[in-house]
Design an enzyme around this catalytic site. Structure first.
Site, PDB file in Angstrom:
ATOM      1  N   SER A 155      12.986  27.736  29.049  1.00 43.47           N
ATOM      2  CA  SER A 155      12.541  28.948  28.360  1.00 43.47           C
ATOM      3  C   SER A 155      13.515  30.086  28.601  1.00 43.47           C
ATOM      4  O   SER A 155      14.142  30.178  29.669  1.00 43.47           O
ATOM      5  CB  SER A 155      11.157  29.358  28.870  1.00 43.47           C
ATOM      6  OG  SER A 155      10.796  30.631  28.382  1.00 43.47           O
ATOM      7  N   TYR A 172       5.500  32.032  35.206  1.00 40.61           N
ATOM      8  CA  TYR A 172       5.941  31.073  34.185  1.00 40.61           C
ATOM      9  C   TYR A 172       7.460  30.979  34.146  1.00 40.61           C
ATOM     10  O   TYR A 172       8.040  29.883  34.214  1.00 40.61           O
ATOM     11  CB  TYR A 172       5.415  31.484  32.810  1.00 40.61           C
ATOM     12  CG  TYR A 172       6.036  30.694  31.684  1.00 40.61           C
ATOM     13  CD1 TYR A 172       5.719  29.352  31.484  1.00 40.61           C
ATOM     14  CD2 TYR A 172       6.964  31.286  30.830  1.00 40.61           C
ATOM     15  CE1 TYR A 172       6.308  28.621  30.467  1.00 40.61           C
ATOM     16  CE2 TYR A 172       7.549  30.567  29.809  1.00 40.61           C
ATOM     17  CZ  TYR A 172       7.221  29.237  29.626  1.00 40.61           C
ATOM     18  OH  TYR A 172       7.811  28.513  28.630  1.00 40.61           O
ATOM     19  N   LYS A 202       9.932  27.726  35.274  1.00 44.02           N
ATOM     20  CA  LYS A 202      10.918  27.075  34.411  1.00 44.02           C
ATOM     21  C   LYS A 202      12.293  27.039  35.078  1.00 44.02           C
ATOM     22  O   LYS A 202      13.020  26.044  34.978  1.00 44.02           O
ATOM     23  CB  LYS A 202      10.994  27.785  33.059  1.00 44.02           C
ATOM     24  CG  LYS A 202       9.807  27.507  32.156  1.00 44.02           C
ATOM     25  CD  LYS A 202       9.735  26.030  31.774  1.00 44.02           C
ATOM     26  CE  LYS A 202       8.657  25.740  30.771  1.00 44.02           C
ATOM     27  NZ  LYS A 202       8.616  24.309  30.381  1.00 44.02           N
TER      28      LYS A 202
END
Length: 320
Positions: A117, A141, A145
């Site tokens: 991402s 998040y 990643k």
């Protein structure tokens, strides 16, 4: 040759499954259906329902289907919510990835394409992001990643794992009229739902340093994204060298107001968006460069903004 697609019943994963099949690779789907939809899995594609936290299930799936590579799309993808659920995010995205890699090593599966991402960059100091832009994730998040990329890197050193990570910002559109984005947090489904409910969509701030005063972001079509995942898988199969990470970016971006104008045109619902106050932390412009991916992964923007919106709207209406 079979390729396992984790999260293959989801919005992005289901497009990747179709792209792999179009390239002559045989996809197998593993998905726990926490956000995926089983009907998104094409007929004839093997489907295994289960979690990435179940190492035995993964190992058995790899062996039973003769899997030679993995496209790892599964994960907890809600950056904003991850701040309230950090432990869940790390369990799904970090522990899950580590469990997957352990099962792969145990079954001799030595190639993986990782759905990373642009959240790994956080809020970059430059408005055109390259692969070398400093990594400064601002949510669990984004951090998860980046850790996933590190896990691949370290496993590559330890076992010879061949890998690449694909980073992208906002994925929109649809490659088929029944594959839609069901996320409760993404811009397109939120605007569509507002229009279907008879509400007026809102723009947060119109005094940014951009041509029309609204934020500029990177939007890419999901089918274009899927093609590059499949190309990466084929090149890993062929033993070709790939970069450890690629940005799948437009290089240009579009503004929120341009999105709203395209929404009105595609849906046939005339509206003037409400203007609300700025949201804290929203930078004027963030756009990713896609030069390396264009060179190696057949990455290109094959769809106009109106095509992105129109295809997404058609797919969303199929869910009614």
């Amino acid at each position: 040759m079979s390729w396992l697609v984790t999260g293959g019943a989801g919005y992005i994963g289901s497009h990747v499954v179709r792209a792999l099949a179009a390239e002559g690779l045989e996809p197998v789907v593993l998905d726990d259906l926490s956000s995926g939809i089983e009907a998104f899995v094409p007929e004839g594609v093997p489907f295994v329902r289960g979690t990435l936290l179940d190492g035995d299930l993964i190992a058995n799936t790899l062996e039973a289907h003769g899997v030679t590579g993995v496209v790892h799309v599964a994960g907890y993808k809600y950056a904003g919510v991850s701040v309230q659920r950090p432990l869940h995010t790390y369990e799904q995205n970090v522990t899950g990835t580590a469990t997957l890699l352990e099962a792969m090593a145990g079954r001799g599966v030595d190639r993986i394409v990782f759905s990373s991402s642009a959240a790994v960059y956080g809020t970059p100091s430059t408005d055109l992001v390259t692969e070398d832009t400093a990594k400064s994730p601002e949510s669990p998040y984004g951090e998860s990643k980046l850790i996933g990329e590190w896990l691949l890197r370290d496993q590559g050193v330890a076992t010879g794992l061949r890998h690449t990570s694909l980073r992208y910002f906002n994925v929109v559109g649809s490659g088929e009229p029944n594959l839609y984005d069901a996320s409760p947090h993404n811009l397109f489904p939120l605007v569509f739902q507002a229009l279907l409910d008879g509400r007026t969509p809102k723009i947060f701030g119109d005094d940014y340093g951009t041509p029309d005063g609204t934020c500029v972001r990177d939007y890419v079509h999901v089918a274009d994204l899927a093609v590059s995942h499949a190309v990466a898988a084929k090149k890993l199969d062929a033993g070709e060298r790939l970069e450890t990470a690629y940005n799948l970016g437009s290089g240009a971006g579009v503004s929120v107001r341009q999105i709203m104008d395209a929404m009105a045109e595609a849906t046939g619902i005339a509206f003037t968006p409400e203007i609300g106050p700025r949201r804290p932390g929203d930078p004027d412009r963030i756009v990713a460069e896609g030069v390396l991916a264009g060179r190696d992964l057949d990455w290109k923007m094959r769809h106009t903004l109106l095509e992105m919106v129109s295809s997404a709207w058609e797919a969303r209406r199929s869910a009614e």
